[in-house]
Design a protein around this motif. Structure first.
Motif, short mmCIF file in Angstrom:
data_model
loop_
_atom_site.label_atom_id
_atom_site.label_comp_id
_atom_site.label_asym_id
_atom_site.label_seq_id
_atom_site.Cartn_x
_atom_site.Cartn_y
_atom_site.Cartn_z
N ARG A 9 7.93 -33.18 4.34
CA ARG A 9 6.98 -33.98 3.87
C ARG A 9 6.21 -33.54 5.55
N GLY A 10 6.45 -33.13 6.46
CA GLY A 10 6.24 -32.45 7.62
C GLY A 10 5.78 -30.90 6.86
N LEU A 11 6.51 -30.34 6.70
CA LEU A 11 6.16 -29.32 5.91
C LEU A 11 4.97 -29.31 5.15
N SER A 16 -1.48 -28.22 4.03
CA SER A 16 -2.22 -28.98 3.80
C SER A 16 -3.38 -29.27 5.26
N ASN A 17 -3.03 -28.89 6.44
CA ASN A 17 -3.53 -29.06 7.56
C ASN A 17 -4.54 -27.96 8.05
N PRO A 18 -5.92 -28.36 7.65
CA PRO A 18 -7.13 -27.21 8.09
C PRO A 18 -7.46 -26.92 9.20
N ASN A 19 -6.24 -26.73 10.54
CA ASN A 19 -6.44 -26.51 11.92
C ASN A 19 -4.90 -25.83 11.89
N ASN A 20 -4.54 -25.73 11.05
CA ASN A 20 -2.68 -24.69 11.11
C ASN A 20 -3.17 -23.31 10.79
N SER A 21 -3.05 -22.76 11.73
CA SER A 21 -3.20 -21.13 11.07
C SER A 21 -2.56 -20.78 9.83
N LYS A 25 0.74 -21.64 8.55
CA LYS A 25 1.21 -22.12 6.23
C LYS A 25 1.59 -21.18 5.65
N GLU A 26 1.99 -20.47 5.99
CA GLU A 26 2.61 -19.33 5.25
C GLU A 26 5.11 -19.69 5.43
N GLU A 30 7.23 -21.09 3.16
CA GLU A 30 8.62 -20.30 3.17
C GLU A 30 9.95 -20.78 3.28
N ARG A 31 9.38 -22.25 4.35
CA ARG A 31 10.56 -22.71 4.45
C ARG A 31 10.73 -23.69 3.42
#
Length: 81
Positions: A9-11, A16-21, A25-26, A30-31
């Motif tokens: 759920r955290g991944l 989906s967080n627009p504030n993350n680079s 996100k990649e 992958e994880r």
């Protein structure tokens, strides 16, 4: 050790967080893919756990009828056999 469902759920939230680079996100994607391929995320097991949580909640909810509480208690007994 962290619950694999919570990690997933955290991944998904990180993806989906627009504030993350895009790099973050990649890495999260992958994880998550690795967890799915390795079988860490067993959907049948997760489903069963969620069903049990729902029955436990019904038993302790004062707004649920006695008949429904009896049904939930029986379902939990059947799951534990």
């Amino acid at each position: 050790m962290a619950n694999p469902g919570n990690v997933a759920r955290g991944l998904k939230a990180a993806i989906s967080n627009p504030n993350n680079s895009e790099e973050a996100k990649e890495r999260a994607s992958e994880r998550l893919r690795q967890m799915q391929e390795s079988g860490e995320l067993d959907s049948q097991e997760a489903h069963g756990a969620n069903v049990a949580i729902g029955h436990k909640a019904a038993i302790s909810n004062p707004n649920v009828s006695v008949e429904a509480k009896v049904h939930s208690a029986q379902a939990l007994d059947d799951m534990n056999e």
